[in-house]
Design an enzyme around this catalytic site. Structure first.
Site: not given
Ligand code: 5GP
Length: 183
Positions: A48, A103-104, A107, A135, A156, A163, A169
């Site tokens: 990502g 990081e992308d 969340d 976020k 989302f 993706d 992507r």
């Molecule tokens: P976390 O561990 O912070 O919950 O999430 C990290 C990963 O969840 C990100 O690297 C990504 O791959 C995925 N992710 C979280 N939110 C989104 C979103 O809004 N869209 C997409 N496509 N992936 C997300």
């Protein structure tokens, strides 16, 4: 990208805004790492963060070295322990180095927290994180990126590395995917 645009509910950040955010973060990194003994290691999280890494590094006007890692955090019961599964590890020894995770999106924060724990176990000198998207409303684990490109609502998102089912992507912007695509 007219064809793929029809799947997008709303474009939240266009390409110009992403480039501007990348330039701003690059300048901050330059300032913060200019006087270190060794150049910082940019560790891009696959897949990502790849477009953000490529955009960001172009504007950092000090030496950096780069590497890539592919991780997934354990969700469910063990998530709060911050464990990370490494699908593809970096290739270099980072002991004693200043590391910047690229990081992308942050969340829930589980992935970032787990990755920071993992890198700290390797005795790095320091770890920070630059995330293209934050976020904050979705946060479960207490962790924050040090450099944030854009703050997004709890929806989302796809595009610029993000993706759905490995697709979208390649969009040059970040948008909210239409619900009918994934429900
Ligand atoms: P976390 O561990 O912070 O919950 O999430 C990290 C990963 O969840 C990100 O690297 C990504 O791959 C995925 N992710 C979280 N939110 C989104 C979103 O809004 N869209 C997409 N496509 N992936 C997300």
């Amino acid at each position: 990208m007219e064809n793929l645009l029809k799947d997008i509910e709303e474009v939240l950040f266009n390409h110009e805004e992403i480039v501007a955010a990348s330039k701003r973060i690059a300048k901050q990194i330059e300032e913060d790492y200019r006087n270190r003994d060794q150049e910082p290691v940019l560790i891009c999280t696959l897949k990502g963060a790849l477009p953000f890494m490529a955009e960001l590094m172009k504007y950092i006007d000090i030496h950096v070295v780069t590497d890539f890692i592919d991780v997934s955090s354990y969700h469910g019961g063990t998530s709060s322990t911050g464990t990370v599964k490494i699908k593809k590890d970096i290739g270099m020894d980072i002991e004693g180095r200043d590391v910047i995770i690229i990081e992308d999106i942050v969340d829930t924060g589980r992935t970032l927290k787990a990755l920071i724990n993992n890198l700290n176990e390797r005795k790095v000198a320091s770890v920070t994180c630059a995330s293209l998207v934050d976020k904050p409303e979705a946060r479960i684990v207490d962790v924050e990126a040090d450099y944030i490109g854009i703050v997004a609502p709890n929806a989302f998102l796809v595009g610029f590395g993000l993706d759905y089912d490995e697709k979208y992507r390649n969009l040059p912007y970040i948008g909210v995917l239409k619900k009918e695509i994934y429900s």
